[in-house]
Write an enzyme that holds these catalytic residues in place. Structure first.
Site, PDB file in Angstrom:
ATOM      1  N   ARG A   1      31.759  30.898  31.037  1.00  0.00           N
ATOM      2  CA  ARG A   1      32.218  29.577  31.116  1.00  0.00           C
ATOM      3  C   ARG A   1      33.883  29.016  30.231  1.00  0.00           C
ATOM      4  NH1 ARG A   1      29.602  25.218  33.361  1.00  0.00           N
ATOM      5  NH2 ARG A   1      31.954  24.179  33.687  1.00  0.00           N
TER       6      ARG A   1
ATOM      7  N   LYS B   1      39.954  25.965  46.140  1.00  0.00           N
ATOM      8  CA  LYS B   1      38.096  26.234  46.492  1.00  0.00           C
ATOM      9  C   LYS B   1      36.935  26.170  45.745  1.00  0.00           C
ATOM     10  CE  LYS B   1      39.333  29.125  42.028  1.00  0.00           C
ATOM     11  NZ  LYS B   1      38.401  28.497  41.197  1.00  0.00           N
ATOM     12  N   ASP B   2      37.414  24.871  45.230  1.00  0.00           N
ATOM     13  CA  ASP B   2      36.385  23.369  44.326  1.00  0.00           C
ATOM     14  C   ASP B   2      35.885  23.094  45.994  1.00  0.00           C
ATOM     15  OD1 ASP B   2      36.532  25.169  42.268  1.00  0.00           O
ATOM     16  OD2 ASP B   2      37.481  23.031  41.547  1.00  0.00           O
TER      17      ASP B   2
ATOM     18  N   ARG C   1      30.902  36.132  42.919  1.00  0.00           N
ATOM     19  CA  ARG C   1      31.783  36.994  43.592  1.00  0.00           C
ATOM     20  C   ARG C   1      32.390  37.885  43.642  1.00  0.00           C
ATOM     21  NH1 ARG C   1      37.173  36.534  44.131  1.00  0.00           N
ATOM     22  NH2 ARG C   1      37.250  34.738  42.628  1.00  0.00           N
ATOM     23  N   ARG C   2      33.352  37.383  41.767  1.00  0.00           N
ATOM     24  CA  ARG C   2      33.988  38.897  41.208  1.00  0.00           C
ATOM     25  C   ARG C   2      32.977  39.834  40.462  1.00  0.00           C
ATOM     26  NH1 ARG C   2      37.924  34.168  38.263  1.00  0.00           N
ATOM     27  NH2 ARG C   2      38.725  34.365  40.103  1.00  0.00           N
TER      28      ARG C   2
ATOM     29  N   CYS D   1      29.819  27.216  46.514  1.00  0.00           N
ATOM     30  CA  CYS D   1      31.237  27.644  45.718  1.00  0.00           C
ATOM     31  C   CYS D   1      30.933  28.307  45.219  1.00  0.00           C
ATOM     32  CB  CYS D   1      31.755  26.000  45.426  1.00  0.00           C
ATOM     33  SG  CYS D   1      32.461  24.935  46.257  1.00  0.00           S
TER      34      CYS D   1
ATOM     35  N   ARG E   1      39.114  31.293  27.312  1.00  0.00           N
ATOM     36  CA  ARG E   1      37.941  32.731  28.410  1.00  0.00           C
ATOM     37  C   ARG E   1      39.094  33.832  27.621  1.00  0.00           C
ATOM     38  NH1 ARG E   1      35.669  31.835  34.857  1.00  0.00           N
ATOM     39  NH2 ARG E   1      34.918  29.700  34.224  1.00  0.00           N
TER      40      ARG E   1
END
Length: 319
Positions: free
Chosen positions: A151, A81-82, A129-130, A244, A157
């Site tokens: 981040r 996905k990166d 997106r989330r 991305c 996180r």
């Protein structure tokens, strides 16, 4: 010379090292050669800016690709996905192994599910997106949440939740599975609620395009169904001309009748980060048998999404 260790370029993060180590074992198995990890620091690892601000596209990939081109490493492992959607001519995407769980997950205080979070719950994520999809879901189901841009690695996180700064964080199931921390998940987000990033849960193994022997050896780790799915997803992303970090979700999955795979379904979503405007569509067709067919599946759905106003929703970035 044939027994020289293959050099695998990898980011230094715990997740990258873990997934690269797993690939190294498989590559050693199929080649009969030892594999050594070469740790490389990328811009995305050192920058403290939010991905939406630095653009996202390629920030975790460029340094690895540069090392490949310079011959400092023999192959590299990326979170797919990166990867930018354009493939450099000098590099081959030699293998896309079987995909891990593509879903997003919640790690929340008090083992809460997403729908059980209290009013005004603060949910951390670095992905527009989330944010877009969580806010849209909350809006349509009468939930009151606040999405907070964050981040950092998995420890950082989850630490926000443990220390009480946030009520929950959203992470990728695949990452937690790969580092052995799936037991910390408090809720799996259905793809009907939040579509993952294009290629989420899949790995990309790259090497120099002119190293035919290595391309062929790495190709033994390729999974055709995973490659077709992520190719369709990334084609959608490319046709939307989105990077991305854009608020785009996509997932291609196989529809089976018993043990017989019949079709591939591709779903896509674009939305403003506040969740007020969304374009979400899907298409179903024969399982792509060629790269071109997988590309066409994504491109065709993107065309439909653009016709419904998707382009106007992608310029909005979380600040």
């Amino acid at each position: 010379m044939s027994e020289r260790a293959l050099r695998l370029g990898t980011r230094r993060s715990k997740l990258a090292m873990s997934q690269s180590g797993q690939v190294a074992e498989e590559v050693s198995r199929v080649t009969g050669r030892p594999v050594e990890l070469v740790e490389i620091t990328t811009y995305g690892d050192t920058s403290r800016e939010h991905l939406a601000q630095i653009g996202g596209t390629g920030v975790f990939v460029t340094a690895l690709r540069d090392a490949l081109v310079r011959g400092e490493v023999d192959f590299a492992v990326h979170s797919l996905k990166d990867l930018p959607t354009a493939q450099p001519e000098e590099l081959a995407l030699a293998a896309v192994p079987v995909r891990e769980d593509p879903r997003d997950v919640i790690v929340a205080r008090d083992a809460l599910k997403f729908t059980d979070l209290p009013r005004g719950a603060r949910i951390g994520t670095g992905a527009p997106r989330r944010m877009a999809q969580l806010n849209a879901y909350a809006r349509s189901h009468g939930l009151d949440i606040e999405t907070v841009p964050i981040r950092g690695n998995v420890d950082t996180r989850i630490g926000y939740v443990r220390e009480g700064e946030l009520d929950a964080v959203v992470l990728a199931a695949a990452g937690l599975n790969r580092i052995g921390r799936a037991d910390e998940v408090t809720d799996f987000l259905s793809v009907d609620t939040v579509l993952p990033a294009p290629g989420q849960g899949a790995l990309a193994i790259e090497c120099a395009a002119d190293n035919a022997d290595l391309v062929a050896a790495l190709g033994e780790l390729d999974d055709p169904f995973t490659r077709a799915a992520v190719t369709a997803e990334r084609s959608l992303l490319a046709a939307l001309e989105a990077g991305c970090s854009a608020p785009v979700g996509a997932l291609a999955d196989l529809l089976a009748d018993g043990q017989i795979v019949k079709e591939m379904r591709l779903r896509g979503v674009v939305g403003t980060t506040d969740g007020t405007r969304m374009v979400q569509l899907s298409t179903t067709g024969p399982v792509p048998q060629t790269h071109a067919e997988a590309i066409a599946l994504g491109r065709d759905l993107a065309t439909e999404m653009l016709a419904q106003g998707a382009a106007g929703l992608m310029g909005e970035r979380a600040q």
